[in-house]
Design an enzyme around this catalytic site. Structure first.
Site, mmCIF file in Angstrom:
data_model
loop_
_atom_site.group_PDB
_atom_site.id
_atom_site.type_symbol
_atom_site.label_atom_id
_atom_site.label_comp_id
_atom_site.label_asym_id
_atom_site.label_seq_id
_atom_site.Cartn_x
_atom_site.Cartn_y
_atom_site.Cartn_z
ATOM 1 N N HIS A 1 59.912 25.624 37.654
ATOM 2 C CA HIS A 1 61.218 25.699 37.010
ATOM 3 C C HIS A 1 61.896 27.006 37.408
ATOM 4 O O HIS A 1 61.321 28.079 37.197
ATOM 5 C CB HIS A 1 61.042 25.647 35.490
ATOM 6 C CG HIS A 1 62.332 25.534 34.735
ATOM 7 N ND1 HIS A 1 63.556 25.560 35.343
ATOM 8 C CD2 HIS A 1 62.577 25.392 33.413
ATOM 9 C CE1 HIS A 1 64.509 25.445 34.432
ATOM 10 N NE2 HIS A 1 63.937 25.338 33.247
ATOM 11 N N HIS B 1 61.054 15.739 46.357
ATOM 12 C CA HIS B 1 59.841 16.552 46.622
ATOM 13 C C HIS B 1 58.570 15.843 46.141
ATOM 14 O O HIS B 1 57.620 16.494 45.698
ATOM 15 C CB HIS B 1 59.948 17.934 45.968
ATOM 16 C CG HIS B 1 61.067 18.771 46.491
ATOM 17 N ND1 HIS B 1 60.932 19.653 47.531
ATOM 18 C CD2 HIS B 1 62.371 18.848 46.134
ATOM 19 C CE1 HIS B 1 62.092 20.255 47.781
ATOM 20 N NE2 HIS B 1 62.988 19.773 46.948
ATOM 21 N N ASN C 1 63.046 26.743 49.339
ATOM 22 C CA ASN C 1 62.920 25.817 50.465
ATOM 23 C C ASN C 1 62.631 26.595 51.738
ATOM 24 O O ASN C 1 62.722 27.823 51.757
ATOM 25 C CB ASN C 1 64.234 25.040 50.658
ATOM 26 C CG ASN C 1 64.353 23.852 49.700
ATOM 27 O OD1 ASN C 1 63.391 23.426 49.077
ATOM 28 N ND2 ASN C 1 65.562 23.320 49.600
HETATM 29 FE FE1 HDE Z 1 65.148 20.990 43.217
HETATM 30 N N1 HDE Z 1 64.352 19.632 41.939
HETATM 31 N N2 HDE Z 1 66.988 20.552 42.520
HETATM 32 N N3 HDE Z 1 65.990 22.236 44.598
HETATM 33 N N4 HDE Z 1 63.348 21.407 43.945
HETATM 34 C C1 HDE Z 1 63.059 19.337 41.813
HETATM 35 O O1 HDE Z 1 61.889 19.123 39.789
HETATM 36 C C2 HDE Z 1 67.246 19.832 41.424
HETATM 37 C C3 HDE Z 1 67.308 22.516 44.727
HETATM 38 C C4 HDE Z 1 63.040 22.330 44.894
HETATM 39 O O2 HDE Z 1 56.775 21.388 44.309
HETATM 40 C C5 HDE Z 1 62.769 18.435 40.660
HETATM 41 O O3 HDE Z 1 59.762 19.037 39.086
HETATM 42 C C6 HDE Z 1 68.671 19.826 41.146
HETATM 43 C C7 HDE Z 1 67.511 23.638 45.598
HETATM 44 C C8 HDE Z 1 61.635 22.306 45.163
HETATM 45 O O4 HDE Z 1 57.052 20.632 42.286
HETATM 46 C C9 HDE Z 1 64.125 18.276 39.994
HETATM 47 C C10 HDE Z 1 69.237 20.569 42.132
HETATM 48 C C11 HDE Z 1 66.256 23.998 46.009
HETATM 49 C C12 HDE Z 1 61.116 21.324 44.322
HETATM 50 C C13 HDE Z 1 65.011 19.060 40.919
HETATM 51 C C14 HDE Z 1 68.171 21.030 42.997
HETATM 52 C C15 HDE Z 1 65.329 23.108 45.374
HETATM 53 C C16 HDE Z 1 62.211 20.789 43.575
HETATM 54 C C17 HDE Z 1 62.045 17.176 41.002
HETATM 55 C C18 HDE Z 1 70.699 20.871 42.317
HETATM 56 C C19 HDE Z 1 65.871 25.114 46.977
HETATM 57 C C20 HDE Z 1 59.683 20.860 44.245
HETATM 58 C C21 HDE Z 1 60.686 17.287 40.358
HETATM 59 C C22 HDE Z 1 71.280 21.549 41.215
HETATM 60 C C23 HDE Z 1 66.233 26.430 46.544
HETATM 61 C C24 HDE Z 1 58.881 21.674 43.304
HETATM 62 C C25 HDE Z 1 60.682 18.556 39.695
HETATM 63 C C26 HDE Z 1 57.453 21.195 43.296
HETATM 64 C C27 HDE Z 1 62.080 19.798 42.605
HETATM 65 C C28 HDE Z 1 66.322 19.161 40.685
HETATM 66 C C29 HDE Z 1 68.422 21.804 44.139
HETATM 67 C C30 HDE Z 1 63.910 23.223 45.592
HETATM 68 C C31 HDE Z 1 64.590 16.869 39.749
HETATM 69 C C32 HDE Z 1 69.338 19.119 39.999
HETATM 70 C C33 HDE Z 1 68.838 24.297 45.965
HETATM 71 C C34 HDE Z 1 60.870 23.169 46.143
HETATM 72 O O5 HDE Z 1 64.148 18.871 38.736
#
Ligand code: HDE
Length: 753
Positions: A395, A131, A203
């Site tokens: 978060h 992202h 999402n």
């Molecule tokens: Fe994320 N995801 N994600 N994700 N995600 C991040 O956090 C992560 C997942 C989503 O505009 C990170 O600050 C793991 C699902 C959005 O700043 C990180 C897993 C969904 C955004 C991270 C998921 C998301 C992130 C990267 C599996 C939809 C952007 C930078 C367990 C429901 C937020 C940050 C923004 C961002 C980890 C799965 C949506 C690395 C480990 C499912 C919208 O923490």
């Protein structure tokens, strides 16, 4: 849901609050670069910084511990009329370093030089690992109160206004990648509630690639560019992605959504948002329900065509970012309704046989309707990209009383990840003290010190229990807005690394999605798979993915196999007879057209073409659209109407509809060696105008023509009587019909069956 008040009355009241909250702006075409026009000569009279543009806003001026300061928002920006060091020392010169004579070596003592360069050297921070590419806006959320029977959260109560900051993003690409790539989009909302910050980090696709967070590094490593050459950027059309999803078949449902039109949205304003996981809500009496969150855009869900997406990648890689900012600047405020699907919180945590803890599954809206609980309106653009859009930290663990998590194993891993990642990205544990992340609720957290600690805590006892600080801070009870985890019973179990049996169904819902699409949407899906797999080098990967498609639907598999020139395999699993969910299709409805771009082609040399142009522009604004005048040269045409695009700078893919008020002959720059769009020498109409019409026609956009414009229409291969083509006597009548056609987004009949 609260049965006492009719939903419409509540929505109306919420709408009134939103309009009050957002100051009215004059309609304007995009591209006002500064709050006041710059002078031609360099200004010499000292003056303070200019204010932000009217469409911009910044974080509230809170202290690091959440208190209102009452300071104007400009108080956190640069102050004073004179250039200073970071310590406020006024500077006389920033163009020359301090040297031993004009030709001498630079002196170590030049603090200004060292400070300026050192700071510059450290301007970049690590981009988000996923992202990374995003854009954001400020807004307001107003609760309808309809959620109160199932949720005690204060911000959902009727009429409560909560400031929000929303960041939309692509997943795979780097910070500088193109907006219109085929990918999932992030839709992350920060609600600054009075009970603490609530983040809904969702999402635009309601399911995910994996069922257990431990697989996240695998899917992301597979989808990111190949580690040897670091290509391709921001896309899934490559071997490692398809290698993974064809082997790890729980990814097939999400992949199918990505291959559908949902993977290439027309605009962030026209996307649904989903919380994806099931959450647990608690009511005032401690009763619990399971829910799925949905954001429903007022403008409907619309997509680009694949050709538009590809062209935009080169022509305007910032298309979505620009669209969001321009719409807000123009006063077309993006709006979503937040809704919930509510399920009884039973020990099995299933609904109609669907496992609510499996994030690769949806619950069709036909089985559990989405019930509206509030409305969000985006009212302002950020004032500074880095300070706000880049530094915002979401978060999934930022919860408020009344909203709790479930044991979805994907969600559980996310609860760890989002805190952890900020330590690297934002340089330490105090990122919540960055202005955009500061809560609007009082903070007394006993967390102390570390890099960039902004708060200045008094007292001596950041520990509990204490007597030296009078026992403060005290813990609160549930009746004092404390967060109390729902006391969920955990079944008698053993420690295992294993998924529940219900998670083994990887295909039935992919099949449900495929079957819910209209023929034209199915055609787009087939073409997307054929394109993406066609880009893979390894034959085995294509064949393996075809096996997965065979388990989704034989027809889908046959059609993709035909495009790849490969035999279609038989299904290896029995196929469920799933009922389609019409709510999943994007075709067939009527939606508002606010903020849609309407190109008006004029002939600068033909007074007949320019007649009534100012009135027509106003009519486009009045209809909620944004008019872009397109002419053979820049500057002004007719009675001083400004030109927004020339034939050289404009391209059909920026537009939602096209009006032809003239048939301009080739402009002076219609030379293929200068503008590749000019193509081969042509007669009559400027070849770029012809291309504009051709492309708008091919992409099934509404086109209107009158007077001399009809010749341009014909030159572009369209005629009166074609679907979505309007020919009339004057601009305003044609516009009215064209805006009507825009309501269904495209002239769908124009796509080949
Ligand atoms: Fe994320 N995801 N994600 N994700 N995600 C991040 O956090 C992560 C997942 C989503 O505009 C990170 O600050 C793991 C699902 C959005 O700043 C990180 C897993 C969904 C955004 C991270 C998921 C998301 C992130 C990267 C599996 C939809 C952007 C930078 C367990 C429901 C937020 C940050 C923004 C961002 C980890 C799965 C949506 C690395 C480990 C499912 C919208 O923490």
């Amino acid at each position: 849901m609260d049965p006492k008040k009719p939903a419409e009355a509540i929505k109306e009241a919420a709408g009134a609050v939103v309009s009050k909250a957002a100051s009215l702006l004059e309609p304007t075409v995009p591209g006002v670069p500064a709050p006041e026009p710059p002078s031609l000569e360099e200004p010499t009279q000292p003056r303070g910084p200019l204010p932000p543009k009217p469409d911009q806003d910044g974080p509230q001026t809170r202290t690091a511990t959440g208190a209102e300061t009452g300071a104007p928002k400009t108080a956190v920006g640069p102050q004073g009329a004179h250039l200073t060091t970071a310590d406020g020392l006024r500077l006389r010169d920033t163009d020359h370093s301090l040297k031993a004579g004009p030709r001498g070596p630079t002196l170590m003592q030049d603090h200004h030089l060292r400070e300026k360069i050192t700071h510059f050297d450290h301007e970049r921070i690590p981009e988000r690992v996923v992202h990374a590419r995003g854009s954001a806006a400020h807004g307001v959320f107003v609760g309808y109160g309809t959620a109160t029977p199932v949720c005690r959260a204060g911000f959902l109560a009727e009429g409560v206004e909560t400031p929000v900051f929303v960041r939309f993003s692509t997943v795979l690409g780097s910070r500088g990648s193109a907006d219109t790539v085929r990918d999932t989009r992030g839709f992350a909302t920060k609600f600054y509630t009075e009970e603490g910050t609530f983040d809904l980090v969702g999402n635009n696709i309601p399911v995910f690639f994996i069922q257990d967070g431990i697989k996240f590094p695998d899917v992301v490593h597979a989808a990111k560019p190949h580690p040897d050459r670091e290509i391709p950027q921001a896309q899934s059309a490559h071997d490692t992605f398809w290698d993974f999803v064809s082997l790890h078949t729980e990814a097939q449902h999400h992949t199918l959504w990505n291959m559908s039109d949902r993977g290439i949205p027309r605009s962030f304003r026209m996307m649904e948002g989903f919380g994806v996981h099931t959450f647990r809500l608690t009511d005032a009496d401690g009763g619990t329900s399971l829910v799925k969150f949905h954001w429903k855009p007022r403008l409907g869900v619309h997509s680009l065509t694949w050709e538009e997406a590809q062209l935009l990648g080169g022509i305007d890689p910032d298309f979505h970012r620009r669209d969001l900012a321009d719409a807000i600047e123009a006063g077309a405020r993006p709006e979503w309704e937040l809704g919930i699907q509510v399920f009884p919180d039973t020990p099995a945590q299933t609904f109609e046989g669907i496992d609510l803890l499996d994030p690769t599954k949806i619950v069709p809206e036909e089985l559990a309707p989405v019930q509206p609980i509030g409305r969000m309106t985006l009212t302002h653009n950020p004032t500074n990209f880095f300070a706000e859009t880049e530094q915002v930290a979401f978060h999934v663990g930022h919860l408020v009383p009344g909203v709790d998590v479930t044991d979805d194993p994907l969600l559980q891993a996310r609860l760890f990840s989002y805190l952890d990642t900020q330590l690297t990205r934002l340089g330490g544990p105090n990122f919540k003290q960055i202005p955009i992340n500061r809560p609007h609720a009082p903070v007394n957290d006993m967390l102390r010190d570390g890099f960039h600690y902004d708060a200045v805590p008094g007292g001596v006892a950041p520990y509990r229990p204490n007597s030296l600080d009078g026992g403060c801070p005290f813990v609160a009870g549930a009746d004092e807005h404390a967060f109390v985890e729902a006391p969920v019973r955990i079944p008698d179990s053993a420690k295992v690394r294993e998924a529940p049996a219900s998670f083994a169904d990887h295909f039935s819902q992919a099949r449900l999605f495929w079957r819910s699409m209209s023929p034209v949407e199915q055609q787009h899906i087939v073409l997307a798979y054929t394109f993406e797999l066609g880009k893979c080098y390894e034959q085995a990967i294509k064949e393996r993915q075809l096996r997965a498609l065979a388990n989704i639907d034989a027809e889908l598999c046959d059609r993709v196999a035909a495009g790849l020139g490969l035999p279609a395999p038989e299904a290896s699993e029995p196929q469920a007879d799933v009922a389609p969910s019409p709510a999943l299709s994007q075709v067939g409805g009527e939606w508002p057209t606010e903020g849609r771009m309407v190109g008006i082609v004029v002939d600068a040399d033909d007074p007949g073409s320019l007649e009534g142009l100012p009135t027509l522009r106003s009519a486009v604004f009045a209809a909620g659209g944004v008019p872009l005048v397109v002419a053979g040269h820049g500057g002004l045409v007719g009675d001083g109407v400004a030109v927004q695009r020339t034939f050289a700078t404009g391209r059909s893919v920026e537009l939602d509809a096209l009006l032809l008020a003239g048939a301009p002959g080739p402009a002076a720059d219609a030379i293929p060696s200068r503008d590749v769009k000019a193509g081969a020498a042509s007669l009559g109409v400027d070849p770029r105008v012809r291309l504009l019409v051709e492309e708008c026609f091919r992409h099934a956009k509404a086109i209107g023509a009158w007077g001399p414009g009809v010749e341009a229409l014909t030159a572009g291969g369209a005629t009166e009587g074609d679907a979505g083509v309007v020919v009339g006597n004057d601009g305003e009548t044609v516009l009215a019909e064209v805006m009507g056609l825009l309501g269904s987004h495209r002239a769908w009949q124009r796509f080949p069956a």
